[in-house]
Design a protein around this motif. Structure first.
Motif, PDB file in Angstrom:
ATOM      1  N   GLY A  48      -4.906  51.910 -23.392  1.00 31.59           N
ATOM      2  CA  GLY A  48      -5.699  53.217 -23.860  1.00 31.59           C
ATOM      3  C   GLY A  48      -6.069  52.915 -25.153  1.00 31.59           C
ATOM      4  O   GLY A  48      -6.984  54.026 -25.609  1.00 31.59           O
ATOM      5  N   ALA A  81      -8.195  61.955 -23.247  1.00 30.57           N
ATOM      6  CA  ALA A  81      -7.508  60.939 -23.776  1.00 30.57           C
ATOM      7  C   ALA A  81      -7.401  60.620 -25.213  1.00 30.57           C
ATOM      8  O   ALA A  81      -6.384  60.256 -25.672  1.00 30.57           O
ATOM      9  CB  ALA A  81      -8.506  59.519 -23.116  1.00 30.57           C
ATOM     10  N   ASP A  82      -8.425  61.238 -26.000  1.00 27.94           N
ATOM     11  CA  ASP A  82      -8.648  60.828 -27.379  1.00 27.94           C
ATOM     12  C   ASP A  82      -8.401  61.773 -28.440  1.00 27.94           C
ATOM     13  O   ASP A  82      -8.387  61.755 -29.530  1.00 27.94           O
ATOM     14  CB  ASP A  82     -10.003  60.060 -27.835  1.00 27.94           C
TER      15      ASP A  82
END
Length: 220
Positions: A48, A81-82
């Motif tokens: 990821g 996610a970020d």
């Protein structure tokens, strides 16, 4: 020109005029899909991680673009996610005078402490997956930057709502990882969504490829 200095050539074009003309002609915002990828089309490694695929020169251009654009669109998956900030920042790291509207698309709930929900810039959360609903909500924002992730990019591509691509290609190979786009509605080569090259530039160690839809594409 911005704050007394001339911006690089890649930042000045196509500019607000193209977006305004596009909205006048079509009734919807002009959408640029921007992404940074490796030579093998990956935007993140298998774990990821994605910082940093592109170089500092490319990131500086992206921030200069953000400082003149009207809106930045991402999906809830990217936020989860970020935790991106999605702000326009000057070379010294401070916030630029103009901040685009931050738009988060999707039905998943966001953490209350997500950076995109702070007061550094306005934020609009659209609980939908319908591309045209998103664009209808942004009619007052003619110049829109689509920044991710792969499923959202695929949805815009499938709906034929990408008006320009800015692909920052880094001299990096991962061999596996997250692809730049998914589920674009293409099942055979005859259905391929084709673009034509508008410009190719070297930006530091990266290559910036700017593309627009191939209106003359033929299947077969």
């Amino acid at each position: 020109v911005q704050r007394g200095r001339v911006l690089p050539r890649h930042v000045r074009a196509p500019g607000p005029l193209r977006a305004w003309l596009h909205r006048t002609r079509t009734g919807r915002p002009h959408v640029t899909w921007k992404y940074a990828a490796t030579l093998d089309g990956r935007i993140a490694a298998t774990d990821g991680t994605s910082r940093w695929i592109s170089g500092p020169e490319s990131r500086a251009i992206v921030h200069a673009d953000r400082a003149r654009l009207d809106a930045i669109v991402v999906g809830t998956g990217t936020v989860l996610a970020d935790d991106p900030w999605l702000t326009a920042r000057l070379p010294d790291g401070s916030l630029a005078p103009h901040q685009p509207l931050r738009v988060v698309v999707g039905t998943r709930d966001l953490p209350t402490r997500a950076r995109v929900l702070d007061d550094a810039a306005p934020t609009l959360v659209l609980r939908t997956h319908d591309v045209d609903e998103v664009l209808d909500a942004l009619t007052a924002h003619p110049d829109v930057l689509l920044e991710g992730g792969p499923r959202l990019a695929g949805a815009f591509l499938a709906a034929r709502r990408i008006d320009r691509i800015q692909a920052y290609i880094a001299p990096v190979l991962l061999g596996d990882g997250l692809s730049a786009v998914r589920d674009a509605g293409v099942h055979t080569i005859a259905e391929a969504i084709r673009f034509r090259r508008e410009r190719v530039e070297t930006v530091g160690a990266d290559v910036l490829i700017t593309l627009v839809p191939d209106r003359e594409q033929r299947s077969g």
